[in-house]
Design a protein around this motif. Structure first.
Motif, PDB file in Angstrom:
ATOM      1  N   LYS B  59       0.839  -1.210   0.000  1.00  0.00           N
ATOM      2  CA  LYS B  59       0.000   0.000   0.000  1.00  0.00           C
ATOM      3  C   LYS B  59       0.873   1.259   0.000  1.00  0.00           C
ATOM      4  O   LYS B  59       0.632   2.209  -0.730  1.00  0.00           O
ATOM      5  CB  LYS B  59      -0.875   0.013   1.259  1.00  0.00           C
ATOM      6  N   LEU B  60       1.894   1.232   0.861  1.00  0.00           N
ATOM      7  CA  LEU B  60       2.797   2.380   1.018  1.00  0.00           C
ATOM      8  C   LEU B  60       3.591   2.621  -0.265  1.00  0.00           C
ATOM      9  O   LEU B  60       3.709   3.748  -0.747  1.00  0.00           O
ATOM     10  CB  LEU B  60       3.754   2.103   2.185  1.00  0.00           C
ATOM     11  N   CYS B  61       4.094   1.528  -0.802  1.00  0.00           N
ATOM     12  CA  CYS B  61       4.898   1.584  -2.020  1.00  0.00           C
ATOM     13  C   CYS B  61       4.051   2.097  -3.192  1.00  0.00           C
ATOM     14  O   CYS B  61       4.491   2.940  -3.979  1.00  0.00           O
ATOM     15  CB  CYS B  61       5.391   0.174  -2.306  1.00  0.00           C
ATOM     16  N   ALA B  62       2.826   1.584  -3.271  1.00  0.00           N
ATOM     17  CA  ALA B  62       1.911   1.997  -4.339  1.00  0.00           C
ATOM     18  C   ALA B  62       1.581   3.479  -4.210  1.00  0.00           C
ATOM     19  O   ALA B  62       1.543   4.211  -5.205  1.00  0.00           O
ATOM     20  CB  ALA B  62       0.636   1.164  -4.274  1.00  0.00           C
ATOM     21  N   LYS B  63       1.370   3.917  -2.977  1.00  0.00           N
ATOM     22  CA  LYS B  63       1.038   5.326  -2.725  1.00  0.00           C
ATOM     23  C   LYS B  63       2.139   6.237  -3.272  1.00  0.00           C
ATOM     24  O   LYS B  63       1.874   7.252  -3.911  1.00  0.00           O
ATOM     25  CB  LYS B  63       0.872   5.535  -1.214  1.00  0.00           C
ATOM     26  N   PHE B  64       3.391   5.834  -3.025  1.00  0.00           N
ATOM     27  CA  PHE B  64       4.537   6.622  -3.484  1.00  0.00           C
ATOM     28  C   PHE B  64       4.577   6.680  -5.013  1.00  0.00           C
ATOM     29  O   PHE B  64       4.704   7.749  -5.607  1.00  0.00           O
ATOM     30  CB  PHE B  64       5.838   6.014  -2.941  1.00  0.00           C
ATOM     31  N   ILE B  65       4.437   5.515  -5.643  1.00  0.00           N
ATOM     32  CA  ILE B  65       4.523   5.448  -7.112  1.00  0.00           C
ATOM     33  C   ILE B  65       3.395   6.250  -7.760  1.00  0.00           C
ATOM     34  O   ILE B  65       3.627   7.044  -8.676  1.00  0.00           O
ATOM     35  CB  ILE B  65       4.509   3.976  -7.594  1.00  0.00           C
ATOM     36  N   LEU B  66       2.180   6.063  -7.253  1.00  0.00           N
ATOM     37  CA  LEU B  66       1.024   6.747  -7.845  1.00  0.00           C
ATOM     38  C   LEU B  66       1.106   8.260  -7.655  1.00  0.00           C
ATOM     39  O   LEU B  66       0.716   9.031  -8.518  1.00  0.00           O
ATOM     40  CB  LEU B  66      -0.281   6.196  -7.263  1.00  0.00           C
ATOM     41  N   LYS B  67       1.646   8.655  -6.511  1.00  0.00           N
ATOM     42  CA  LYS B  67       1.828  10.083  -6.232  1.00  0.00           C
ATOM     43  C   LYS B  67       2.831  10.682  -7.226  1.00  0.00           C
ATOM     44  O   LYS B  67       2.621  11.757  -7.777  1.00  0.00           O
ATOM     45  CB  LYS B  67       2.366  10.226  -4.806  1.00  0.00           C
ATOM     46  N   GLU B  68       3.932   9.954  -7.436  1.00  0.00           N
ATOM     47  CA  GLU B  68       4.986  10.429  -8.339  1.00  0.00           C
ATOM     48  C   GLU B  68       4.501  10.480  -9.790  1.00  0.00           C
ATOM     49  O   GLU B  68       4.884  11.365 -10.543  1.00  0.00           O
ATOM     50  CB  GLU B  68       6.215   9.512  -8.247  1.00  0.00           C
ATOM     51  N   LEU B  69       3.678   9.506 -10.158  1.00  0.00           N
ATOM     52  CA  LEU B  69       3.178   9.462 -11.538  1.00  0.00           C
ATOM     53  C   LEU B  69       1.943  10.346 -11.728  1.00  0.00           C
ATOM     54  O   LEU B  69       1.513  10.575 -12.856  1.00  0.00           O
ATOM     55  CB  LEU B  69       2.819   8.022 -11.931  1.00  0.00           C
ATOM     56  N   ALA B  70       1.386  10.805 -10.601  1.00  0.00           N
ATOM     57  CA  ALA B  70       0.145  11.598 -10.620  1.00  0.00           C
ATOM     58  C   ALA B  70      -0.938  10.859 -11.408  1.00  0.00           C
ATOM     59  O   ALA B  70      -1.577  11.408 -12.302  1.00  0.00           O
ATOM     60  CB  ALA B  70       0.396  12.983 -11.211  1.00  0.00           C
ATOM     61  N   ILE B  92       9.074   4.075 -14.408  1.00  0.00           N
ATOM     62  CA  ILE B  92       8.620   3.375 -13.196  1.00  0.00           C
ATOM     63  C   ILE B  92       9.823   2.851 -12.408  1.00  0.00           C
ATOM     64  O   ILE B  92       9.865   2.964 -11.183  1.00  0.00           O
ATOM     65  CB  ILE B  92       7.621   2.245 -13.554  1.00  0.00           C
ATOM     66  N   ASN B  93      10.806   2.307 -13.118  1.00  0.00           N
ATOM     67  CA  ASN B  93      12.020   1.824 -12.439  1.00  0.00           C
ATOM     68  C   ASN B  93      12.762   2.958 -11.736  1.00  0.00           C
ATOM     69  O   ASN B  93      13.302   2.781 -10.652  1.00  0.00           O
ATOM     70  CB  ASN B  93      12.947   1.126 -13.435  1.00  0.00           C
ATOM     71  N   LYS B  94      12.766   4.118 -12.365  1.00  0.00           N
ATOM     72  CA  LYS B  94      13.428   5.290 -11.793  1.00  0.00           C
ATOM     73  C   LYS B  94      12.743   5.699 -10.481  1.00  0.00           C
ATOM     74  O   LYS B  94      13.397   6.008  -9.484  1.00  0.00           O
ATOM     75  CB  LYS B  94      13.370   6.445 -12.797  1.00  0.00           C
ATOM     76  N   ILE B  95      11.406   5.683 -10.505  1.00  0.00           N
ATOM     77  CA  ILE B  95      10.627   6.043  -9.312  1.00  0.00           C
ATOM     78  C   ILE B  95      10.870   5.015  -8.205  1.00  0.00           C
ATOM     79  O   ILE B  95      11.033   5.362  -7.037  1.00  0.00           O
ATOM     80  CB  ILE B  95       9.122   6.163  -9.659  1.00  0.00           C
ATOM     81  N   MET B  96      10.930   3.744  -8.600  1.00  0.00           N
ATOM     82  CA  MET B  96      11.163   2.680  -7.622  1.00  0.00           C
ATOM     83  C   MET B  96      12.543   2.822  -6.981  1.00  0.00           C
ATOM     84  O   MET B  96      12.706   2.612  -5.777  1.00  0.00           O
ATOM     85  CB  MET B  96      11.034   1.325  -8.322  1.00  0.00           C
ATOM     86  N   GLU B  97      13.520   3.198  -7.795  1.00  0.00           N
ATOM     87  CA  GLU B  97      14.882   3.430  -7.274  1.00  0.00           C
ATOM     88  C   GLU B  97      14.860   4.549  -6.242  1.00  0.00           C
ATOM     89  O   GLU B  97      15.524   4.484  -5.212  1.00  0.00           O
ATOM     90  CB  GLU B  97      15.823   3.833  -8.418  1.00  0.00           C
ATOM     91  N   ARG B  98      14.075   5.594  -6.566  1.00  0.00           N
ATOM     92  CA  ARG B  98      13.974   6.741  -5.661  1.00  0.00           C
ATOM     93  C   ARG B  98      13.306   6.326  -4.346  1.00  0.00           C
ATOM     94  O   ARG B  98      13.702   6.758  -3.273  1.00  0.00           O
ATOM     95  CB  ARG B  98      13.197   7.864  -6.342  1.00  0.00           C
TER      96      ARG B  98
END
Lengths: 418, 139
Positions: B59-70, B92-98
C-alpha cells in the motif's frame, strides 16, 4: 542504596557537523535521547539545545577503561561490589546545522569542556566541524576531546587516515594535544574509554561560590496545562546555567533585560522583571540551592505568560540587590579580531573588514542580538543594538557573526568595554 | 596527551567488539519489476512479491509510485499494481529506485535490509545490518 543524588558539577558541550552522531553519542553515554521536540523527531536533527545528565562511577574490580560506568552496577564483572561514585556530569547537545550556529554559540557559553564529534565516514574537516572548533576557542573552552564516531562503518585504514588528518588540523592550535577517541555510538563501543577520557581531560572547574550569582537563561516555559484553574496556576519556570555564585529558594532575583515595551512613537524599552525563587530542580532532582554546573530550572512567581515559548532566552538572572550589571544598547568592542577566513562555509572565503552601517549578529553568554556597526577605529568597534545585551563582568568576550551568502557566519570576536 | 599507539589500541578494541554484520539483502539482487502495458493501463505484475522482498507494505509503495506518476491505480487481489495510464518501464524503475533510496536503504551502511518504524508523527528506517535509525519524511 544507590549513588548520591547530587546536581551535576560540570557542563560538557557536544558539538560538531550536522549528522555526525552527537545526539546518538549523548544517548550512548546517558541513555537519554535529547531531541524531544516533534519537529526534531520529524526532521531527524537537533534544533534546540539538548540536555542530559550522567553519573560516572568506577568498578573497583575491573581493568580500565572497562571499569568506567554510568549506572549503579557493573555489567562487565557482575560483582556484588558496587561501582564507586566519582561525579555527575551534564551534556549540552548543540545543533550541528549551519543555520543553527547562533543556538550553538549560546550553548557554548555554558560549557566547561567539549566533545567535538567527527564522523569517520565523511571527509574531514566538514564546515561546521571547523566553525564549532573555532567557536570553542573564542569562548575560551580549553578542555576538548575529539570523538571519532561511526568508526564501525569504515575500515581501520580509513579511520587511521582520518586520525592523521585530525592531528594535522589540530597542529599549532590551542587544542594540539587534545585526545582523539574512536567510538561507535550506535553500538555503544568504546563509550567506557570516552568516559575515562572525560574524567581525565575535562576536570570540574574551581567555583567561587562567594561571588554574586549570575545565571544565563537558555529556556523559559509555562508548565501549566491548558484548562488549569486560576487558583492552581504555577509561576513561570526559567531554565539555564549558573556560571558563578549560588542561588537558593526564597532568593529575590531580577531578570535582565526583562520585558519589552513599545512606547508611543515606536521607541522600545526593556523593564527588568523582579520575582522570588520558589523551587529549584535539576532534571528529576529537587534541591534547596543551586551552584554552577548542569542546567537548572528555577520555579518563580512570574506570570506564566511572560515566560512561555522560550520568550526569556538570552536573559541574565541576578540577585535583586546586584547593581554591578549593565544593560547596554550601545556596545563598545575593543581589541576586536576578525578571522582570516569564513570557516563555516564550504569555500574558505576571505573575511572582509567590518563596514560602517553593516548589520552584525553578536553573541554574549546565551544572548544573541543584531546590531548596526556605527564607529570603527583601528581595533575598536561601536555597535548600536536592536535588543540590549546584559554585561555582568569586565573583559567579557563577544562573538561577532555576519551574513555570508544568506547564512550567519562566525567571523570574529572582541572584548566588551564598559 | 593521547598517542597514536593509544589510538590504535582503542581502534583495535572497537573492531574486536563489533557485532557480526547481518547479511545484506543488497548482497542478493532484488528481482526486476515485470512491467506490462495493456491497453491504457500499466501493470506491475510482481509488485507484492517485490514489496515483500524490500520489507515494505505494498500500500505504502503503491502510494509513493502513484503520487509520483500523478495517476490513479490500485493493488489487485493477485498482488499486481494496476496504474491507469501509459508509462514507460524506465520511468517506473526510476521512481522505484527513488523509493528505495528514500524509504528502504540505510543511509549509514547502504544496506537494504531495513524495516520502517512509525512512531506518532515520526517515521524511521531501522537497519537490521548495522542498527542505525534514520528519520524519513512520512508519506
Amino acid at each position: 542504596m544507590s549513588w548520591p543524588q547530587v546536581q551535576p558539577e560540570v557542563n560538557i558541550g557536544v558539538v560538531g557537523h550536522v549528522d555526525h552522531g552527537k545526539t546518538t553519542l549523548v544517548q550512548a553515554i546517558t541513555g537519554v535521547w535529547t531531541s524531544k521536540h516533534s519537529e526534531e523527531l520529524k526532521r531527524g536533527m537537533t534544533i534546540k539545545l539538548g540536555y542530559a545528565e550522567a553519573s560516572i562511577g568506577v568498578c573497583p574490580n575491573c581493568n580500565k577503561p572497562e571499569a568506567y560506568v554510568t549506572e549503579y552496577s557493573c555489567n562487565q564483572c557482575g560483582s556484588d561490589e558496587k561501582p564507586q561514585f566519582l561525579r555527575k556530569v551534564s551534556f549540552i547537545d548543540a545543533p550541528g546545522h549551519e543555520i543553527l550556529m547562533a543556538t550553538m554559540l549560546s550553548g557554548a557559553a555554558l560549557m566547561d569542556g567539549a566533545l567535538l564529534v567527527v564522523a569517520a565516514n565523511e571527509p574531514f574537516p566538514q564546515p561546521q566541524t571547523r566553525e564549532h572548533f573555532v567557536a570553542l576557542g573564542i569562548v575560551n573552552i580549553k578542555n576538548l576531546i575529539i570523538v571519532q564516531n561511526k568508526v564501525d562503518v569504515v575500515s581501520k585504514e580509513e579511520a587511521l587516515k582520518q586520525y592523521k588528518q585530525i592531528k594535522e588540523f589540530l597542529k599549532g592550535t590551542w587544542a594540539e594535544d587534545a585526545p582523539i577517541i574512536p567510538v561507535s555510538a550506535l553500538h555503544k563501543i568504546n563509550i567506557d574509554a570516552l568516559i575515562e577520557g572525560i574524567q581525565k581531560y575535562i576536570p570540574t572547574p574551581q567555583r567561587d561560590l562567594s561571588k554574586d550569582p549570575i545565571m544565563l537563561v537558555i529556556r523559559s516555559f509555562d508548565v501549566n496545562k491548558p484548562g488549569t484553574p486560576y487558583n492552581e496556576l504555577k509561576g513561570g519556570v526559567i531554565g539555564g546555567s549558573i556560571i558563578q555564585g549560588k542561588l537558593e529558594i526564597g532568593d529575590e532575583i531580577k531578570i535582565l533585560p526583562g520585558l519589552r515595551h513599545e512606547k508611543p512613537g515606536g521607541k522600545v524599552e526593556y523593564e527588568p522583571l523582579y520575582t522570588t525563587i520558589t523551587s529549584i530542580r535539576f532534571s528529576d532532582l529537587e534541591v534547596k540551592e543551586a551552584k554552577p554546573g548542569g542546567l537548572v530550572a528555577l520555579g518563580t512567581e512570574l506570570d506564566p505568560s511572560y515566560v512561555k515559548a522560550d520568550s526569556l532566552v538570552g536573559s541574565v538572572v541576578v540577585k535583586s540587590s546586584n547593581k554591578n550589571v549593565s544593560v547596554l544598547w550601545n556596545l563598545k568592542i575593543e581589541n576586536y579580531q576578525l578571522l582570516e577566513r569564513v570557516v563555516g562555509a564550504k569555500e574558505l572565503v576571505k573575511v572582509e573588514n567590518i563596514k560602517k552601517g553593516e548589520v552584525l549578529m553578536l553573541t554574549l553568554g546565551s544572548a544573541t542580538t543584531l546590531g548596526v556597526a556605527k564607529n570603527i577605529k583601528n581595533d575598536e568597534l561601536e555597535v548600536e543594538l536592536k535588543r540590549p545585551l546584559v554585561v555582568w563582568d569586565k573583559d567579557l568576550r563577544v562573538v561577532i557573526s555576519r551574513q555570508v551568502s544568506g547564512r550567519w557566519r562566525l567571523v570574529g570576536w572582541g572584548i566588551i568595554k564598559i | 596527551m593521547s598517542t597514536e599507539e593509544e589510538y590504535i589500541k582503542l581502534l583495535d578494541r572497537l573492531y574486536s567488539k563489533l557485532p557480526e554484520r547481518v547479511q545484506k539483502v543488497s548482497g542478493q539482487s532484488l528481482p526486476n519489476l515485470i512491467i506490462l502495458s495493456i491497453g491504457n493501463n500499466t501493470i506491475i505484475k510482481n509488485f507484492s512479491e517485490y514489496c515483500d522482498r524490500i520489507r515494505r507494505e505494498d500500500k505504502l509503495c503503491a502510494k509513493f509510485i502513484l503520487k509520483e506518476l500523478a495517476a490513479p491505480g490500485n493493488v489487485d487481489e493477485n498482488g499486481q499494481l494496476v496504474i491507469q495510464g501509459k508509462f514507460s518501464s524506465a520511468s517506473i524503475n526510476k521512481i522505484m529506485e527513488r523509493f528505495i533510496k528514500t524509504y528502504v536503504q540505510c543511509s549509514t551502511c547502504k544496506s537494504l535490509d531495513t524495516v520502517l518504524i512509525k512512531e506518532k508523527k515520526a517515521w524511521y528506517i531501522s537497519c537490521l545490518a548495522c542498527g542505525a535509525k534514520t528519520p524519513v519524511k512520512p508519506l
